[in-house]
Design an enzyme around this catalytic site. Structure first.
Site, mmCIF file in Angstrom:
data_model
loop_
_atom_site.group_PDB
_atom_site.id
_atom_site.type_symbol
_atom_site.label_atom_id
_atom_site.label_comp_id
_atom_site.label_asym_id
_atom_site.label_seq_id
_atom_site.Cartn_x
_atom_site.Cartn_y
_atom_site.Cartn_z
ATOM 1 N N CYS A 124 -24.516 -17.717 53.251
ATOM 2 C CA CYS A 124 -23.984 -18.045 51.934
ATOM 3 C C CYS A 124 -22.457 -17.965 51.952
ATOM 4 O O CYS A 124 -21.770 -18.867 51.455
ATOM 5 C CB CYS A 124 -24.557 -17.083 50.891
ATOM 6 S SG CYS A 124 -24.103 -17.475 49.180
ATOM 7 N N CYS A 125 -21.919 -16.895 52.548
ATOM 8 C CA CYS A 125 -20.463 -16.773 52.685
ATOM 9 C C CYS A 125 -19.892 -17.941 53.488
ATOM 10 O O CYS A 125 -18.797 -18.427 53.193
ATOM 11 C CB CYS A 125 -20.104 -15.456 53.371
ATOM 12 S SG CYS A 125 -20.346 -13.964 52.375
ATOM 13 N N CYS A 206 -17.545 -12.477 45.039
ATOM 14 C CA CYS A 206 -18.459 -13.235 44.197
ATOM 15 C C CYS A 206 -19.239 -12.280 43.289
ATOM 16 O O CYS A 206 -19.489 -11.129 43.647
ATOM 17 C CB CYS A 206 -19.415 -14.050 45.056
ATOM 18 S SG CYS A 206 -18.620 -15.404 45.954
ATOM 19 N N CYS A 209 -22.254 -10.218 44.481
ATOM 20 C CA CYS A 209 -21.986 -9.341 45.617
ATOM 21 C C CYS A 209 -20.924 -8.286 45.316
ATOM 22 O O CYS A 209 -20.344 -7.692 46.232
ATOM 23 C CB CYS A 209 -21.555 -10.170 46.826
ATOM 24 S SG CYS A 209 -22.794 -11.380 47.344
ATOM 25 N N CYS A 234 -17.104 -10.849 55.173
ATOM 26 C CA CYS A 234 -17.732 -12.156 54.987
ATOM 27 C C CYS A 234 -17.461 -13.078 56.152
ATOM 28 O O CYS A 234 -18.085 -14.123 56.279
ATOM 29 C CB CYS A 234 -17.240 -12.796 53.694
ATOM 30 S SG CYS A 234 -15.466 -13.132 53.707
#
Length: 259
Positions: A124-125, A206, A209, A234
């Protein structure tokens, strides 16, 4: 109480640390004319760097990542920062993830994929942060970050000057600053900051997170709090090798040729 009230303190040596940071930025800008950018996360440290760059008219571009998963307060800070420095003509470059990649990732893995495994969280990162960052840095030979040694054990050995995994010069101009220094500067120069810092979020990423930290927890305890401490990056800051021939503490940035 506000973050300024909680943290801002004038400490011994601050003026020297400020002067050193400003010289590092000036040297970096001179060594990489037109090819250097501050990659701002819009956190307190990067807001300090933005103010220094704009206040002193340094030829360093300023870019940020709008991941599509930021807190509203973070996204709103982009426009508020531009408004604060409108007289100086500040325009922040905004890089977003590719819509198709985000849609496909969510479709295949769900909205909560980051909680399922480290691999999925890093994927996702990769989509939301690393790929847009690569576009930000594509034509640049150097970039500035707000990394500080105090932020975490993993960052405790960060040099003021290093290289990333593509060989670009990485300028960590605040490595020796304390949290009190950061907020003392913000208070002194009325630097706009993310109101989430007032809610005990020293490190803001984000929204899914990031959480507030408790008294006594490390700065980055609120980032990916469900993971092991050693995994809490990340991918933006995984390579911090000092640049060849440079001191780990006070690098001669101007001595390095543009890459």
């Amino acid at each position: 109480m506000s973050a300024i009230g909680l943290y801002a303190r004038a400490t011994a040596g601050f003026d020297d640390r400020l002067a050193t940071t400003l010289q590092i930025l000036r040297d970096a800008a001179a060594a990489h004319p037109g090819r250097i950018v501050l990659a701002t996360s819009l956190g307190a440290e990067d807001q300090v760097l933005t103010d220094l760059i704009v206040r002193h008219g340094l030829p360093i571009a300023i870019g940020t990542l709008e991941t599509g998963a930021l807190h509203p307060q973070t996204a709103e800070l982009i426009g508020r920062t531009e408004a604060r420095y409108a007289d100086q003509g500040l325009k922040i470059e905004v890089y977003r993830p590719k819509t198709e990649a985000v849609i496909e990732f969510v479709r295949n893995n769900g909205e909560r994929a980051m909680y399922e495994s480290i691999d999925l969280r890093k994927a996702c990162c990769g989509i939301r942060k690393l790929e847009p960052l690569a576009r930000m840095l594509a034509e640049r030979s150097a970039w500035v970050t707000g990394l500080r040694r105090e932020q975490s054990d993993a960052r405790g050995v960060v040099a003021a000057l290093g290289t990333d995994d593509q060989g670009r010069v990485k300028v960590n101009a605040l490595v020796d600053w304390t949290w009190a220094d950061v907020w003392h500067y913000i208070s002194t120069f009325e630097v706009p900051y993310n109101p989430l810092h007032d809610e005990f979020m020293p490190s803001i990423g984000c929204a899914p997170c990031t959480r507030a930290i408790a008294v006594g927890e490390p700065f980055r305890a609120g980032r990916w709090w469900w993971e092991d401490e050693k995994a809490k990056e990340c991918g933006l800051h995984v390579s911090q090798a000092p640049a060849a021939g440079a001191s780990a503490d006070l690098p001669a940035v101007s001595a390095l040729p543009p890459r």
